[in-house]
Design an enzyme around this catalytic site. Structure first.
Site, PDB file in Angstrom:
ATOM      1  N   ASP A 150      18.319 -17.445 -71.542  1.00  0.00           N
ATOM      2  CA  ASP A 150      18.813 -16.256 -70.847  1.00  0.00           C
ATOM      3  C   ASP A 150      19.628 -15.404 -71.823  1.00  0.00           C
ATOM      4  O   ASP A 150      20.149 -15.918 -72.808  1.00  0.00           O
ATOM      5  CB  ASP A 150      19.750 -16.665 -69.698  1.00  0.00           C
ATOM      6  CG  ASP A 150      18.985 -17.133 -68.464  1.00  0.00           C
ATOM      7  OD1 ASP A 150      17.767 -16.943 -68.397  1.00  0.00           O
ATOM      8  OD2 ASP A 150      19.638 -17.691 -67.566  1.00  0.00           O
ATOM      9  N   ARG A 160      11.000 -12.269 -72.174  1.00  0.00           N
ATOM     10  CA  ARG A 160      11.285 -11.750 -70.827  1.00  0.00           C
ATOM     11  C   ARG A 160      12.039 -10.428 -70.975  1.00  0.00           C
ATOM     12  O   ARG A 160      13.045 -10.356 -71.679  1.00  0.00           O
ATOM     13  CB  ARG A 160      12.160 -12.738 -70.060  1.00  0.00           C
ATOM     14  CG  ARG A 160      12.625 -12.204 -68.709  1.00  0.00           C
ATOM     15  CD  ARG A 160      13.737 -13.071 -68.099  1.00  0.00           C
ATOM     16  NE  ARG A 160      13.346 -14.437 -67.904  1.00  0.00           N
ATOM     17  CZ  ARG A 160      14.219 -15.448 -67.778  1.00  0.00           C
ATOM     18  NH1 ARG A 160      15.515 -15.221 -67.834  1.00  0.00           N
ATOM     19  NH2 ARG A 160      13.791 -16.678 -67.600  1.00  0.00           N
ATOM     20  N   GLY A 185      19.052  -5.903 -67.204  1.00  0.00           N
ATOM     21  CA  GLY A 185      20.380  -6.332 -67.681  1.00  0.00           C
ATOM     22  C   GLY A 185      21.378  -6.307 -66.540  1.00  0.00           C
ATOM     23  O   GLY A 185      21.360  -5.392 -65.716  1.00  0.00           O
ATOM     24  N   THR A 225      11.441  -8.058 -63.051  1.00  0.00           N
ATOM     25  CA  THR A 225      11.973  -6.927 -62.286  1.00  0.00           C
ATOM     26  C   THR A 225      11.447  -6.998 -60.855  1.00  0.00           C
ATOM     27  O   THR A 225      10.353  -7.516 -60.619  1.00  0.00           O
ATOM     28  CB  THR A 225      11.596  -5.574 -62.916  1.00  0.00           C
ATOM     29  OG1 THR A 225      12.192  -4.523 -62.146  1.00  0.00           O
ATOM     30  CG2 THR A 225      10.091  -5.347 -62.997  1.00  0.00           C
ATOM     31  N   ARG A 270      24.287 -10.658 -58.347  1.00  0.00           N
ATOM     32  CA  ARG A 270      23.252 -10.267 -57.374  1.00  0.00           C
ATOM     33  C   ARG A 270      23.826  -9.264 -56.371  1.00  0.00           C
ATOM     34  O   ARG A 270      23.161  -8.315 -55.985  1.00  0.00           O
ATOM     35  CB  ARG A 270      22.717 -11.494 -56.611  1.00  0.00           C
ATOM     36  CG  ARG A 270      22.066 -12.548 -57.476  1.00  0.00           C
ATOM     37  CD  ARG A 270      20.795 -12.125 -58.173  1.00  0.00           C
ATOM     38  NE  ARG A 270      20.908 -11.274 -59.333  1.00  0.00           N
ATOM     39  CZ  ARG A 270      21.221 -11.664 -60.571  1.00  0.00           C
ATOM     40  NH1 ARG A 270      21.480 -12.920 -60.842  1.00  0.00           N
ATOM     41  NH2 ARG A 270      21.264 -10.790 -61.563  1.00  0.00           N
TER      42      ARG A 270
END
Ligand code: FDA
Length: 308
Positions: free
Chosen positions: A134, A184, A188, A226, A289
Site C-alpha cells: 500500500d 495499483r 490517494g 477506483t 472512508r
C-alpha cells in the site's frame, strides 16, 4: 481539499476523538460495513464468499504508524497466519495480501520494514500468492518505492501503489510501467499539502487519466483502484484503444463499496479484486472512508448522536 474531508482527516489524528469513536457502540455497526472482522477466520470467511461470487481479493491486516518493534512483529505474524490459511482453504490463487510498510516498522527503521516485508513476501511465495505494498502519505513515497525495488529483486511480482493526487505520480507510472510490473493506481486518501498534491477533485481525476494512459500503454500489469463510474468508463475505452484484453489489467474496489458494480464488472469478464481489511486497528481506515463521502459521515454522526 474539501473542508469536511480535511476536518475528518484531522480528527483521525486526534487522540480524544479516536477514543470516543473507537468505544462508541454504534462504531461497530459502521465498521462492519467496511471491515471483514477482527480475526483471521473472519477475513478468510469473507474472502471465501467473495471468491465464490467470481471476485478476487486482496486482504489487509489493519494497523499503521507502528512505532514499536513488538507491534510490527505482531503484524508480520498475522500475515504469516493469514497466508497459511489462504493456502489451506485453497484461496491463494485468487486472494493476495496488501501490506502497509508503516505497520511493519517503516517509521522506526526502513531496513526493519524491508526485513519484515521480505518475510511476508517469502511466505506469499511459498503459499502461491502475491503481495502489494500500500502507499501512505507523501513523506513515505520514496522510502516505499526503495523497499519495493529491493523486494522486486527477489519477488518481481510485488505490487506497487501510486496515487494520482501526487504531482510526481505520472513520472512514477512511466518508470514502473515495465514488463511484469503490477501497479495499483488510486486517487490517494491522505491530507497532502498543495506543494506535492493536486488540490481539486477535477485535477486529481485528470491526473488519474494521464497515469492510466501511461500504465496501459506500457508493458506492466495495471490495477485500477477506483469506484468512480466516469473513470471506470474511461479506463474501459483507453484499454480498448491500447488493445488491452480483460486479463491484462484489473479493476479493484474496497469491501463494502459499490458491491453491485464489483459483480457487474466481474460478469463482463474483468478481473475485479476487492480490498478486504480486517483486524482490530480499524480506526484510521474508517476515518479515511468517511472522509471520502459526506453521506457516510452524516450517517455515522447521526448514529453516534442518537445511540453512542
Ligand atoms: P471518489 O472518492 O471520487 O468516489 C467516486 C464514487 O465512488 C463516489 O461518488 C461514490 O459513488 C463512490 N464512493 C467512493 N468512496 C466511497 C465511500 N467511502 N463510500 C461509499 N461510496 C464511495 N489510497 C491510498 O492513499 N493508498 C493506498 O494504498 C490505497 N489503496 C487502495 C486500494 C483499493 C483497492 C482502493 C479501491 C482504494 C485504495 N485507496 C488507497 C483509496 C483511494 O485512494 C481513494 O481514497 C478511494 O478509492 C476513493 O476514491 P475513488 O477513486 O473511489 O473516487
Amino acid at each position: 481539499m474539501n473542508p469536511l474531508r480535511s476536518l475528518i482527516l484531522a480528527a483521525a489524528g486526534n487522540e480524544t476523538i479516536r477514543r470516543v469513536v473507537a468505544t462508541a457502540p454504534v462504531s461497530r455497526d459502521v465498521v462492519r460495513r467496511f471491515v471483514a472482522g477482527e480475526s483471521t477466520a473472519k477475513a478468510v470467511a469473507v474472502a471465501t464468499r467473495l471468491v465464490a461470487d467470481g471476485l478476487t481479493v486482496t486482504l489487509d491486516y489493519l494497523g499503521e504508524d507502528t512505532t514499536d518493534a513488538t507491534l510490527a512483529e505482531r503484524t508480520v505474524q498475522a500475515y504469516l497466519e493469514l497466508l497459511a490459511a489462504l493456502h489451506d482453504e485453497g484461496l491463494a490463487e485468487r486472494a493476495e495480501v496488501s501490506v502497509k510498510l508503516s505497520a511493519v516498522g517503516q517509521a522506526l527503521d526502513e531496513s526493519m520494514a524491508l526485513d519484515n516485508a521480505s518475510r511476508i513476501c517469502a511466505a506469499a511465495d511459498t503459499h502461491g500468492t502475491t503481495v502489494t505494498l500500500d502507499m501512505e502519505d507523501h513523506t513515505t513515497t520514496d522510502s516505499t518505492l526503495r523497499v519495493l525495488a529491493e523486494l522486486r529483486a527477489t519477488w518481481p511480482w510485488v505490487g506497487a501503489v501510486l496515487q494520482s493526487y501526487l504531482r510526481r505520480t505520472l513520472d512514477d507510472c512511466t518508470r514502473l510501467a515495465t514488463s511484469g510490473s503490477r501497479v495499483r493506481l488510486c486517487k490517494g486518501a491522505y491530507a497532502e499539502p498543495p506543494e506535492v498534491a493536486f488540490d481539486s477533485a477535477h485535477e486529481v481525476d485528470l491526473s488519474y487519466v494521464r497515469c492510466a494512459n501511461a500504465l496501459l500503454s506500457g508493458d506492466g500489469f495495471p490495477m485500477f483502484a477506483t469506484h468512480d463510474p466516469r473513470l471506470i468508463r474511461i479506463i474501459g475505452e483507453r484499454a480498448a484503444f491500447y488493445g488491452r484484453k480483460p486479463g491484462s489489467f484489473e479493476f479493484q474496489m474496497l469491501y463494502g463499496i459499490r458491491s453491485d458494480e464489483q459483480r457487474r464488472l466481474a460478469q463482463l469478464g474483468h478481473t475485479m479484486r476487492v480490498y478486504v481489511p480486517y483486524g482490530g486497528e480499524w480506526y484510521g481506515y474508517l476515518m479515511r472512508r468517511l472522509a471520502e463521502r459526506p453521506a457516510n459521515t452524516a450517517f455515522f454522526l447521526r448514529a453516534l448522536a442518537t445511540r453512542g
